[in-house]
Write a protein that holds these residues in place. Structure first.
Motif, PDB file in Angstrom:
ATOM      1  N   ASP A   1       0.823  -1.216   0.000  1.00 46.22           N
ATOM      2  CA  ASP A   1       0.000   0.000   0.000  1.00 46.22           C
ATOM      3  C   ASP A   1       0.855   1.264   0.000  1.00 46.22           C
ATOM      4  O   ASP A   1       0.508   2.252  -0.658  1.00 46.22           O
ATOM      5  CB  ASP A   1      -0.938   0.028   1.198  1.00 46.22           C
ATOM      6  N   ASP A   2       1.946   1.259   0.758  1.00 48.65           N
ATOM      7  CA  ASP A   2       2.802   2.442   0.882  1.00 48.65           C
ATOM      8  C   ASP A   2       4.163   2.285   0.216  1.00 48.65           C
ATOM      9  O   ASP A   2       4.777   3.271  -0.176  1.00 48.65           O
ATOM     10  CB  ASP A   2       3.033   2.773   2.356  1.00 48.65           C
ATOM     11  N   PHE A   3       4.656   1.057   0.134  1.00 48.18           N
ATOM     12  CA  PHE A   3       5.956   0.823  -0.490  1.00 48.18           C
ATOM     13  C   PHE A   3       5.978  -0.564  -1.109  1.00 48.18           C
ATOM     14  O   PHE A   3       5.170  -1.429  -0.779  1.00 48.18           O
ATOM     15  CB  PHE A   3       7.115   0.996   0.510  1.00 48.18           C
ATOM     16  N   PHE A   4       6.929  -0.734  -2.019  1.00 54.08           N
ATOM     17  CA  PHE A   4       7.018  -1.993  -2.758  1.00 54.08           C
ATOM     18  C   PHE A   4       8.454  -2.172  -3.219  1.00 54.08           C
ATOM     19  O   PHE A   4       9.124  -1.201  -3.582  1.00 54.08           O
ATOM     20  CB  PHE A   4       6.086  -1.957  -3.967  1.00 54.08           C
ATOM     21  N   GLU A   5       8.925  -3.392  -3.215  1.00 56.86           N
ATOM     22  CA  GLU A   5      10.288  -3.695  -3.631  1.00 56.86           C
ATOM     23  C   GLU A   5      10.268  -4.442  -4.957  1.00 56.86           C
ATOM     24  O   GLU A   5       9.592  -5.457  -5.093  1.00 56.86           O
ATOM     25  CB  GLU A   5      10.966  -4.529  -2.535  1.00 56.86           C
ATOM     26  N   LEU A   6      10.965  -3.889  -5.940  1.00 55.68           N
ATOM     27  CA  LEU A   6      11.157  -4.596  -7.203  1.00 55.68           C
ATOM     28  C   LEU A   6      12.496  -5.310  -7.115  1.00 55.68           C
ATOM     29  O   LEU A   6      13.521  -4.689  -6.840  1.00 55.68           O
ATOM     30  CB  LEU A   6      11.159  -3.621  -8.385  1.00 55.68           C
ATOM     31  N   SER A   7      12.504  -6.602  -7.334  1.00 53.64           N
ATOM     32  CA  SER A   7      13.664  -7.449  -7.071  1.00 53.64           C
ATOM     33  C   SER A   7      14.872  -7.160  -7.948  1.00 53.64           C
ATOM     34  O   SER A   7      15.999  -7.459  -7.570  1.00 53.64           O
ATOM     35  CB  SER A   7      13.283  -8.914  -7.238  1.00 53.64           C
ATOM     36  N   GLY A   8      14.659  -6.609  -9.122  1.00 51.95           N
ATOM     37  CA  GLY A   8      15.760  -6.441 -10.064  1.00 51.95           C
ATOM     38  C   GLY A   8      16.068  -7.717 -10.814  1.00 51.95           C
ATOM     39  O   GLY A   8      16.998  -7.788 -11.600  1.00 51.95           O
ATOM     40  N   ASN A   9      15.268  -8.737 -10.565  1.00 49.91           N
ATOM     41  CA  ASN A   9      15.491 -10.052 -11.162  1.00 49.91           C
ATOM     42  C   ASN A   9      14.783 -10.151 -12.511  1.00 49.91           C
ATOM     43  O   ASN A   9      13.757 -10.807 -12.652  1.00 49.91           O
ATOM     44  CB  ASN A   9      14.998 -11.142 -10.207  1.00 49.91           C
ATOM     45  N   TRP A  10      15.323  -9.445 -13.480  1.00 53.37           N
ATOM     46  CA  TRP A  10      14.843  -9.530 -14.845  1.00 53.37           C
ATOM     47  C   TRP A  10      16.051  -9.318 -15.757  1.00 53.37           C
ATOM     48  O   TRP A  10      17.083  -8.818 -15.330  1.00 53.37           O
ATOM     49  CB  TRP A  10      13.720  -8.532 -15.131  1.00 53.37           C
ATOM     50  N   PRO A  11      15.949  -9.708 -17.012  1.00 54.14           N
ATOM     51  CA  PRO A  11      17.106  -9.609 -17.907  1.00 54.14           C
ATOM     52  C   PRO A  11      17.473  -8.156 -18.222  1.00 54.14           C
ATOM     53  O   PRO A  11      16.617  -7.274 -18.246  1.00 54.14           O
ATOM     54  CB  PRO A  11      16.651 -10.351 -19.168  1.00 54.14           C
ATOM     55  N   GLU A  12      18.744  -7.952 -18.465  1.00 49.84           N
ATOM     56  CA  GLU A  12      19.260  -6.615 -18.790  1.00 49.84           C
ATOM     57  C   GLU A  12      18.597  -6.015 -20.027  1.00 49.84           C
ATOM     58  O   GLU A  12      18.504  -4.803 -20.157  1.00 49.84           O
ATOM     59  CB  GLU A  12      20.779  -6.665 -19.005  1.00 49.84           C
ATOM     60  N   TRP A  13      18.148  -6.843 -20.954  1.00 49.08           N
ATOM     61  CA  TRP A  13      17.554  -6.329 -22.187  1.00 49.08           C
ATOM     62  C   TRP A  13      16.151  -5.769 -21.966  1.00 49.08           C
ATOM     63  O   TRP A  13      15.611  -5.112 -22.839  1.00 49.08           O
ATOM     64  CB  TRP A  13      17.528  -7.405 -23.278  1.00 49.08           C
ATOM     65  N   LEU A  14      15.578  -5.981 -20.783  1.00 46.77           N
ATOM     66  CA  LEU A  14      14.233  -5.484 -20.469  1.00 46.77           C
ATOM     67  C   LEU A  14      14.356  -4.224 -19.619  1.00 46.77           C
ATOM     68  O   LEU A  14      15.037  -4.209 -18.604  1.00 46.77           O
ATOM     69  CB  LEU A  14      13.459  -6.558 -19.690  1.00 46.77           C
ATOM     70  N   ARG A  15      13.694  -3.144 -20.041  1.00 44.23           N
ATOM     71  CA  ARG A  15      13.700  -1.896 -19.265  1.00 44.23           C
ATOM     72  C   ARG A  15      12.351  -1.723 -18.607  1.00 44.23           C
ATOM     73  O   ARG A  15      11.315  -1.870 -19.253  1.00 44.23           O
ATOM     74  CB  ARG A  15      13.987  -0.711 -20.178  1.00 44.23           C
ATOM     75  N   LEU A  16      12.381  -1.407 -17.321  1.00 43.92           N
ATOM     76  CA  LEU A  16      11.165  -1.134 -16.573  1.00 43.92           C
ATOM     77  C   LEU A  16      11.168   0.328 -16.126  1.00 43.92           C
ATOM     78  O   LEU A  16      12.205   0.865 -15.739  1.00 43.92           O
ATOM     79  CB  LEU A  16      11.069  -2.035 -15.340  1.00 43.92           C
ATOM     80  N   TYR A  17       9.993   0.932 -16.165  1.00 43.59           N
ATOM     81  CA  TYR A  17       9.813   2.301 -15.729  1.00 43.59           C
ATOM     82  C   TYR A  17       8.685   2.318 -14.707  1.00 43.59           C
ATOM     83  O   TYR A  17       7.720   1.573 -14.815  1.00 43.59           O
ATOM     84  CB  TYR A  17       9.441   3.206 -16.910  1.00 43.59           C
ATOM     85  N   ALA A  18       8.820   3.191 -13.709  1.00 44.49           N
ATOM     86  CA  ALA A  18       7.807   3.293 -12.660  1.00 44.49           C
ATOM     87  C   ALA A  18       7.327   4.734 -12.543  1.00 44.49           C
ATOM     88  O   ALA A  18       8.106   5.675 -12.634  1.00 44.49           O
ATOM     89  CB  ALA A  18       8.371   2.818 -11.325  1.00 44.49           C
ATOM     90  N   VAL A  19       6.038   4.865 -12.306  1.00 46.96           N
ATOM     91  CA  VAL A  19       5.429   6.173 -12.061  1.00 46.96           C
ATOM     92  C   VAL A  19       4.242   5.944 -11.118  1.00 46.96           C
ATOM     93  O   VAL A  19       3.578   4.923 -11.186  1.00 46.96           O
ATOM     94  CB  VAL A  19       4.983   6.839 -13.398  1.00 46.96           C
ATOM     95  N   ALA A  20       4.018   6.882 -10.207  1.00 46.04           N
ATOM     96  CA  ALA A  20       2.876   6.789  -9.293  1.00 46.04           C
ATOM     97  C   ALA A  20       1.712   7.550  -9.909  1.00 46.04           C
ATOM     98  O   ALA A  20       1.888   8.539 -10.607  1.00 46.04           O
ATOM     99  CB  ALA A  20       3.226   7.351  -7.933  1.00 46.04           C
ATOM    100  N   ARG A  21       0.523   7.079  -9.629  1.00 47.47           N
ATOM    101  CA  ARG A  21      -0.641   7.822 -10.102  1.00 47.47           C
ATOM    102  C   ARG A  21      -1.495   8.246  -8.961  1.00 47.47           C
ATOM    103  O   ARG A  21      -1.323   7.936  -7.857  1.00 47.47           O
ATOM    104  CB  ARG A  21      -1.473   7.013 -11.101  1.00 47.47           C
TER     105      ARG A  21
END
Length: 94
Positions: A74-94
């Motif tokens: 609800d207030d915080f979340f951890e992204l593990s970083g466990n994905w391949p280097e060729w994949l880019r992830l972006y985060a934004v709050a709404r």
């Protein structure tokens, strides 16, 4: 603007209002984690801490946030970083 989340190590995402509500500061996190400018980013309503190296640092930080009354997911979340280097992830709050 979305924050680029790198692969390889965990990144902690905290809702900005929750971060401020419990009195967290960049200085407090720096004292514990010795963050670089790229490891503490704020964009809109989202605070990103990481990438964090070492399981102990992350586990201790998660426990501290919960001890302050913040709720995981609800207030915080951890992204593990466990994905391949060729994949880019972006985060934004709404």
């Amino acid at each position: 603007m979305p924050l680029d989340i790198p692969a390889g190590s965990p990144t902690l995402l905290i809702r900005r209002d929750a971060f401020e509500r419990v009195g967290l500061t960049r200085q407090r996190l720096d004292e514990r984690l010795n963050l670089t400018a790229d490891e503490f980013r704020v964009e809109g309503q989202l605070v990103a801490v990481g990438p964090l190296v070492g399981d102990a640092a992350l586990d201790d930080l998660l426990a501290e946030l919960e001890g302050l009354g913040l709720g995981y997911f609800d207030d915080f979340f951890e992204l593990s970083g466990n994905w391949p280097e060729w994949l880019r992830l972006y985060a934004v709050a709404r």
